[in-house]
Each structure stands twice: as C-alpha cells, then as structure tokens.
Write an enzyme that holds these catalytic residues in place. Structure first.
Site, PDB file in Angstrom:
ATOM      1  N   ALA A 189       0.833  -1.206   0.000  1.00  0.00           N
ATOM      2  CA  ALA A 189       0.000   0.000   0.000  1.00  0.00           C
ATOM      3  C   ALA A 189       0.871   1.260   0.000  1.00  0.00           C
ATOM      4  O   ALA A 189       0.648   2.183  -0.795  1.00  0.00           O
ATOM      5  CB  ALA A 189      -0.937  -0.002   1.199  1.00  0.00           C
TER       6      ALA A 189
ATOM      7  N   ARG B 187       4.464   9.584  -9.887  1.00  0.00           N
ATOM      8  CA  ARG B 187       4.122   9.641 -11.316  1.00  0.00           C
ATOM      9  C   ARG B 187       3.368  10.930 -11.630  1.00  0.00           C
ATOM     10  O   ARG B 187       3.553  11.531 -12.676  1.00  0.00           O
ATOM     11  CB  ARG B 187       3.217   8.452 -11.696  1.00  0.00           C
ATOM     12  CG  ARG B 187       3.996   7.265 -12.191  1.00  0.00           C
ATOM     13  CD  ARG B 187       3.078   6.095 -12.507  1.00  0.00           C
ATOM     14  NE  ARG B 187       3.676   4.895 -11.965  1.00  0.00           N
ATOM     15  CZ  ARG B 187       3.154   4.113 -11.028  1.00  0.00           C
ATOM     16  NH1 ARG B 187       1.957   4.358 -10.546  1.00  0.00           N
ATOM     17  NH2 ARG B 187       3.815   3.076 -10.590  1.00  0.00           N
TER      18      ARG B 187
ATOM     19  N   SER C 137       8.428  -3.259  -1.024  1.00  0.00           N
ATOM     20  CA  SER C 137       7.616  -3.714  -2.167  1.00  0.00           C
ATOM     21  C   SER C 137       7.842  -5.175  -2.525  1.00  0.00           C
ATOM     22  O   SER C 137       8.270  -5.504  -3.618  1.00  0.00           O
ATOM     23  CB  SER C 137       7.926  -2.858  -3.405  1.00  0.00           C
ATOM     24  OG  SER C 137       7.618  -1.525  -3.154  1.00  0.00           O
TER      25      SER C 137
ATOM     26  N   CYS D 174       2.697 -12.761  -0.531  1.00  0.00           N
ATOM     27  CA  CYS D 174       1.833 -13.809  -1.106  1.00  0.00           C
ATOM     28  C   CYS D 174       2.661 -14.947  -1.694  1.00  0.00           C
ATOM     29  O   CYS D 174       2.200 -16.079  -1.799  1.00  0.00           O
ATOM     30  CB  CYS D 174       0.955 -13.228  -2.211  1.00  0.00           C
ATOM     31  SG  CYS D 174       0.196 -11.652  -1.790  1.00  0.00           S
TER      32      CYS D 174
END
Ligand SMILES: Cc1cc2nc3c(=O)[nH]c(=O)nc-3n(C[C@H](O)[C@H](O)[C@H](O)COP(=O)(O)OP(=O)(O)OC[C@H]3O[C@@H](n4cnc5c(N)ncnc54)[C@H](O)[C@@H]3O)c2cc1C
Length: 466
Positions: A21, A31, A50, A54
């Site tokens: 997140a 960006r 990052s 999972c």
C-alpha cells in the site's frame, strides 16, 4: 533535526510502511507530481520494500527458487525514482496536531522528527501470536515477512526430523501445509475451527478437510493449542492441545492477522470495530484532511452486506495505494469497497469464495436460499475432467446473488471471478443464467458449473417465494 514545515519550499509527503500500500501510494504520487513539486519520504522498519508476501509459501515450498524474485521494487529502485525511502527506520509516534512523525533508525538508535504536509499510513497487519508457553522456542515460525520466510527455510535446511505442525487452517495455513508437503514433510494441521478455511461455510470447508486428508495431511479440527513443548535442547518437539500432543520438528503459525494500528490509535485516528483505520471512499482517514490510509491497516466497506470488515489482502492493498497516490498527487480516485473475493489452493485443490457465507447473510439480516451443485471443470468425457463443487447464495424475493464458494481441481478457483463481477453489478441469479460464458470441452461442460448453480438457485428462490 529535520527542517520544519514553515522552512520548506515544496510540499512533503510522508509514508509510513514500505510495502504494497505504502509504496504503491508513493509511486503513484511520484508519477503525478515530479520531485520539484513534491518531496516524498517513506519509512520502512524491515529489510525489504515492495515485496510479495503472497509468494512466501511458494518460495518455502521450492516452486520459486530465489527470494529476490518476490521483490517487485528494491529500496534503490525506489530512490532512483525520487522517493527517499529510509529502510530499517521505524516510525514511533504520529503527532497529528503538529503534522510530524518521530522515527528511530533501528541500527544506530538515532531518533528524529520529520514534518509532513500529507501523511500516508500503510502499516499493514501484524500476525496473531498467542502468548502460549514455548511459542518463542527455536523451530516455531511465522510467515509474515521475507525475513520470516528466510528463517523458516534456514530451519528446514538444518532440521533432520521431517514432522511439521501448522497451527491454523486459514489460507496461509493450508498454503504452508502444501509448501511443507512439497519439501517432504509429514504435515499435521491443528485448527481451532470445526473445518479448515473458515472463510467458507463449514459444508464447503469439509470438502477441503477431506481433500487434505486424501493428500496425506493429518487434520486436527476443533482443537485449541495449549502449549508448545520443547526438548532438552530447548527446541520445539511437539504441539499440545487439550486432547493430545502432535510431534513436531518445526511449527508454522498461520493464525491470522490484526490491523497494525497501534500508532494510529495512540494518535487518536479513528478505528473501527475490527481496530482498522476508518477512511472515506478516497482512502482519506475520516475527519483528517491531510492523512490517508490503506492496505491491511484499514477496514473496508463490504458492498454486499453494507458493513465494515477487515480483510488483509494484497490485491486490496495495491489498489488502495493507487487510489491514495492519485489523490495525494492532485488527481482523483476512489475505492468503492469489496465483495470479499479470495482464492487459494492446497496442492491440486483450488478453493475460492466471494460475497457472503450463510452466517454473514444471517448477520446482515438477509433471507436467502443456499444451493450446492457438483459438476466438472471440463466436459465429462474430456480426459482431465475433475469434480467441482459450487455453493451459491441468493436473496429471497429479489433473487439477488449474495455469494459463491467453489472447491475443485484445475480451473475451479478463478471461476469465482464471474461471481465477483455479478455481485459487483448487483445481478440476480436469473440474470446470471443467461451469461454468455465461454465453452469448449477442455474448459467446461456445455453448462458451466456457475450457470448450473445459478439455475438451481433460481428454482430454489422461486419455490420459496410461492
Ligand atoms: C504468507 C502470506 C501469503 C499471502 N498470500 C496472499 C494472496 O495470495 N493474495 C492476496 O491478495 N494477499 C495475500 N497475502 C496478504 C498480502 O501480503 C497483504 O495483504 C499485503 O502485503 C498488505 O500490504 P500492506 O502494504 O497493507 O501491508 P504490509 O505488506 O504488511 O506492509 C506494511 C509495512 O509497514 C511496515 N511498518 C509497519 N509499522 C511501521 C512503522 N511504525 N514504521 C515503519 N514501518 C512500519 C512493515 O514493516 C511492513 O513492511 C499474503 C500474506 C502472507 C503473509
């Protein structure tokens, strides 16, 4: 001491938490706004940024051979993109009135205050770790972070014994059972619930239970762990419940997570019933113009029941980050809520759910019919045809789809996405029967299992309505 707010020439965004997140938010904001317009400082107390938690079960199980493949963007890559990411630096206090955060460098111990114009709280979740005797013994492992995964892999490589006990049978527990089977362990799963996968109704959980036993996994349900027993060397040797002892050379904890909101709560930010941060649809913390929050530390709106829930999933965390980054960067985006879709697998058994279980529907005050069908994942005559069970809930009178659960082999789980779309669109089960789903013998019977379930649900709802 960091420069005060007044002396700065450009706006400053501070992000707490350097994973899905937080870094999605930081990257999207970057960006939209270049370094001349926006300074971005992000704090991460761990060693990695990052990364995909999972993927940990597949790394431990050996399908992914290299830890670094789970890292989407390293701290250096973030810095090259103009984000001042400070690793091994823990934020220890949020001073909301003063618009600043206090941080501690975990290696040097140095502390400082950093002021912000905009703040993103993305502190994730912390794993449940009950204070049982022996829980900290060598050989007992969590699997929340890459460091945890590495520690477990190191233990597995050092341990000669081949008996593993997994505590907890949610999706992380069953994925870890698969990982340990793949590494040649005899696996016992000790589970507090009546059946594994409490995110399913118990009748569907029962199918998972039976399939796991068929894979050689020993399932111990309805069992409360009372202690972890250790040997003379201090290492784990067994897991004890009220009813028995299960020998273990290694123990993996998969008992669930809670929102990591200790700092946010201490700072007076609003927390919900599940202790997650409460936000509006733009992911702005309620009542705080310049603070956003997303990922595992927030509660989300369940679009089917209309209530707030805590669901810790990377798919939501990345979307939250994207929305937050857009809003922080001067754009506009919202996160409307979730329908509760999740997929997982244990060996070749696929498990999926979306929407409400029976108990959720009862809790929400809904009246419904539940139907279950058995079908196959390809045409019955096709060589690889395998059984698939689909359970579907539909509201009485309106016929609105309320939820779907699927247990089956190859191709079963991702069929739940059809139901997720139908739920999001507010479709009735009757409308679903007319969906133009793809068909060819290798992929489904001529009536896809989802359509078969929808047809049965239509009949059930009509009968009850009479
Ligand atoms: C084994 C495993 C398997 C999973 N499988 C799936 C899956 O198949 N599908 C899926 O959708 N999701 C899955 N998830 C869940 C997914 O990984 C999380 O939902 C996702 O990582 C949440 O991202 P986040 O950024 O909100 O929180 P996190 O990833 O927890 O990141 C929060 C970060 O904040 C840092 N932090 C916290 N407090 C502070 C502080 N005070 N100062 C500085 N830093 C701080 C933490 O160190 C952490 O790195 C899985 C998780 C695990 C553990």
């Amino acid at each position: 001491m960091t420069m005060s707010r007044e002396n700065r020439t450009k706006e400053r965004l501070v992000v707490v938490g350097g994973d899905a997140a937080g870094m999605s938010a930081a990257s999207q904001a970057r960006r939209l706004k270049g370094p001349d317009a926006l300074e971005i400082i992000a704090f991460e107390r761990g060693h990695f940024s990052s990364y995909s938690a999972c993927g940990i079960p597949y790394w431990v199980g050996g399908e992914v051979d290299d830890r670094d493949k789970l890292i989407a963007r390293s701290p250096e890559e973030h810095r090259e993109r103009g984000i001042d990411l400070r690793m091994r630096t823990e934020v220890t206090e949020l001073d909301v009135d003063g618009g600043r955060v206090r941080s501690r460098d975990l290696d040097s111990g140095a502390e400082e205050w950093t002021s912000y114009d905009k703040l993103v709280v993305a502190t994730g979740a912390r794993p449940v770790r009950p204070s049982l005797p022996g829980i900290d013994a060598p050989g007992v492992h969590g699997v929340q972070t890459l460091d945890d995964g590495q520690a477990l892999i190191d233990t597995l490589s050092r341990t000669e014994g081949r008996r593993a006990v997994v505590i907890g049978a949610g999706y992380i527990g069953v994925e870890m059972a698969e990982a340990l089977i793949n590494r040649g362990y005899e696996v016992t799963v000790v589970n507090r619930g009546k059946e594994p996968m409490a995110t399913l109704d118990p009748d569907m959980g029962r199918l998972v239970h039976e399939a796991m036993e068929g894979m050689g996994i020993t399932m111990v349900n309805d069992a409360e762990v009372t202690k972890i027993l250790t040997g003379d060397d201090g290492r784990v040797r067994a897991v004890a419940t009220e009813d028995g002892e299960y020998a273990a050379d290694v123990v993996v904890l998969g008992i669930g997570v809670r929102p990591e909101t200790t700092l946010a709560g201490a700072a007076g930010l609003p927390l919900g019933d599940h202790k997650g941060l409460l936000t509006d649809l733009a992911m702005r913390v309620r009542g705080h113009e310049n603070i956003w929050a997303g990922g595992d530390c927030v509660e989300v709106l369940d679009l089917v029941s209309g209530s707030e829930r805590h669901i810790a999933l990377g798919t939501h965390a990345n979307k939250h980050g994207q929305v937050i980054g857009s809003n922080v960067g001067g754009g506009y985006a919202t996160f409307p809520g979730v329908v509760g879709t999740a997929v997982s697998k244990v060996c070749d058994l696929e498990i999926a759910r979306t929407g409400l279980r029976e108990k959720d529907a009862h809790r929400a005050g809904l009246r419904f019919e539940a139907v279950t069908i058995e079908s196959t994942n390809s045409a019955g005559y096709y060589p690889k045809a395998d059984l698939m069970t689909v359970k579907m809930l539909a509201e009485l009178r309106t016929g609105r789809l309320l939820g779907v659960q699927i247990v089956g082999r190859e191709g079963a789980a991702k069929r739940v996405d059809i139901a997720a779309v139908a739920l999001t669109a507010g479709m009735t089960v009757e409308q679903m029967t007319a969906l133009d789903l793809g068909y060819a013998p290798p992929f489904s019977p001529v009536w896809d299992p989802i359509l078969v379930a929808a047809r049965k649900a239509v009949t059930a709802v009509r009968k009850t309505a009479q």
